[in-house]
Design an enzyme around this catalytic site. Structure first.
Site, mmCIF file in Angstrom:
data_model
loop_
_atom_site.group_PDB
_atom_site.id
_atom_site.type_symbol
_atom_site.label_atom_id
_atom_site.label_comp_id
_atom_site.label_asym_id
_atom_site.label_seq_id
_atom_site.Cartn_x
_atom_site.Cartn_y
_atom_site.Cartn_z
ATOM 1 N N ASP A 31 12.834 -31.991 117.757
ATOM 2 C CA ASP A 31 13.142 -33.197 118.506
ATOM 3 C C ASP A 31 11.975 -34.184 118.441
ATOM 4 O O ASP A 31 10.811 -33.772 118.396
ATOM 5 C CB ASP A 31 13.421 -32.823 119.972
ATOM 6 C CG ASP A 31 14.161 -33.903 120.725
ATOM 7 O OD1 ASP A 31 14.613 -34.877 120.095
ATOM 8 O OD2 ASP A 31 14.284 -33.781 121.961
ATOM 9 N N ARG A 35 11.427 -41.155 118.231
ATOM 10 C CA ARG A 35 10.356 -41.656 119.095
ATOM 11 C C ARG A 35 9.022 -41.696 118.352
ATOM 12 O O ARG A 35 8.217 -42.599 118.543
ATOM 13 C CB ARG A 35 10.247 -40.781 120.349
ATOM 14 C CG ARG A 35 11.278 -41.140 121.410
ATOM 15 C CD ARG A 35 11.349 -40.095 122.489
ATOM 16 N NE ARG A 35 12.074 -38.910 122.020
ATOM 17 C CZ ARG A 35 12.074 -37.748 122.641
ATOM 18 N NH1 ARG A 35 11.371 -37.591 123.746
ATOM 19 N NH2 ARG A 35 12.773 -36.741 122.174
ATOM 20 N N HIS A 48 12.680 -39.347 110.357
ATOM 21 C CA HIS A 48 13.392 -38.178 109.845
ATOM 22 C C HIS A 48 12.734 -37.653 108.568
ATOM 23 O O HIS A 48 12.681 -36.435 108.340
ATOM 24 C CB HIS A 48 14.852 -38.522 109.600
ATOM 25 C CG HIS A 48 15.622 -38.804 110.862
ATOM 26 N ND1 HIS A 48 15.612 -37.954 111.946
ATOM 27 C CD2 HIS A 48 16.417 -39.861 111.215
ATOM 28 C CE1 HIS A 48 16.374 -38.456 112.910
ATOM 29 N NE2 HIS A 48 16.866 -39.618 112.492
ATOM 30 N N LEU A 142 11.649 -14.698 103.945
ATOM 31 C CA LEU A 142 12.037 -15.473 105.115
ATOM 32 C C LEU A 142 13.513 -15.813 105.022
ATOM 33 O O LEU A 142 13.993 -16.211 103.955
ATOM 34 C CB LEU A 142 11.224 -16.778 105.200
ATOM 35 C CG LEU A 142 11.578 -17.718 106.362
ATOM 36 C CD1 LEU A 142 11.156 -17.102 107.701
ATOM 37 C CD2 LEU A 142 10.927 -19.089 106.175
#
Length: 255
Positions: A31, A35, A48, A142
């Site tokens: 998140d 901002r 982004h 992973l």
């Protein structure tokens, strides 16, 4: 700025720590991209793009810090409400990743899974996802799970509909219906960046006993040190799973 995940070779192939005895499942709600960009007078797209670079850093760091499964919240089912230009930009980033980064994932032993709905994605993306998943299926360092058009409540609802009439349904069997993956470890730790303190419909079934860690760090600034800090806090907690005897979360890797 690079907009592709793992667009450059990693410094060294990803390797799990030799101390890794109980590899963790970590979920991250990424998140703060918008901002982060606004504070720098940049477009949300640049935010982004910077967020994608943060993904690359965390994917590289996770196995060395005892994380075997990493689930990233990239695009929720509610994110379709965002402005169309932003949604299109996010889908373009996903398309670029799927087109360009499979070789790097394979080389570094990363298995990719994409969770969430695929029927509402732009043309060609669902096919690209399937190809990337098939190409990386043997990755054993992973397991990278990316949640796209994902809703935890919808996942549970869908599983309930498919289990209708089933007799003696166990939690394990229902978990398989929710996640689509038999034997997937429940989430140990949920991290959310940017100071927000809510789950936002992320991995609701799998996180029944997950520890929660909230940080003010914006996602584009998140680095291996932030992951280490979150894991350090996790290891200092006692997990009881509803019982009376505490179970310490012991470190499984050095940071």
């Amino acid at each position: 700025m690079q907009s592709n995940l793992l667009s450059k070779p990693l410094a060294a192939p990803l390797q799990p720590s030799p101390l890794q005895t109980s590899p963790l499942h970590v979920g991250i709600i990424m998140d703060g991209n918008g901002r982060w960009a606004a504070r720098r007078n940049l477009s949300r797209l640049r935010g982004h793009e910077a967020g994608v670079e943060a993904i690359r850093r965390v994917v590289e760091a996770a196995p060395r810090q005892g994380v075997a499964t990493l689930t990233l919240y990239a695009f929720s089912s509610d994110n379709w409400r965002r402005p169309k230009p932003e949604v299109s930009a996010l889908m373009a980033l996903l398309r670029s990743y799927l087109a360009n980064e499979v070789e790097s994932l394979v080389r570094n032993g990363v298995r990719l899974s994409v969770i969430g709905r695929r029927d509402r994605l732009p043309d060609g993306i669902a096919t690209a996802i399937a190809r990337a998943e098939a190409a990386t299926a043997h990755g054993d360092v992973l397991h990278l799970r990316i949640a796209v058009d994902y809703s935890g409540r919808d996942a549970i609802l869908s599983a309930a509909a498919r289990s209708s009439g089933a007799e003696r349904l166990t939690r394990e069997a229902f978990s398989h219906l929710v996640t689509g993956e038999p034997g997937l470890r429940d989430v140990d730790l949920i991290i959310r960046t940017s100071g927000e303190k809510r789950l936002s419909d992320f991995l609701l079934w799998e996180s029944a006993y997950a520890e929660l860690h909230f940080t003010d760090r914006m996602w584009p600034d998140f680095a291996s040190e932030d992951l280490a800090e979150a894991l350090g806090a996790f290891y200092r907690r006692e997990r009881r799973f509803g019982g009376l005897q505490p179970t310490a979360a012991k470190p499984v890797a050095s940071f």
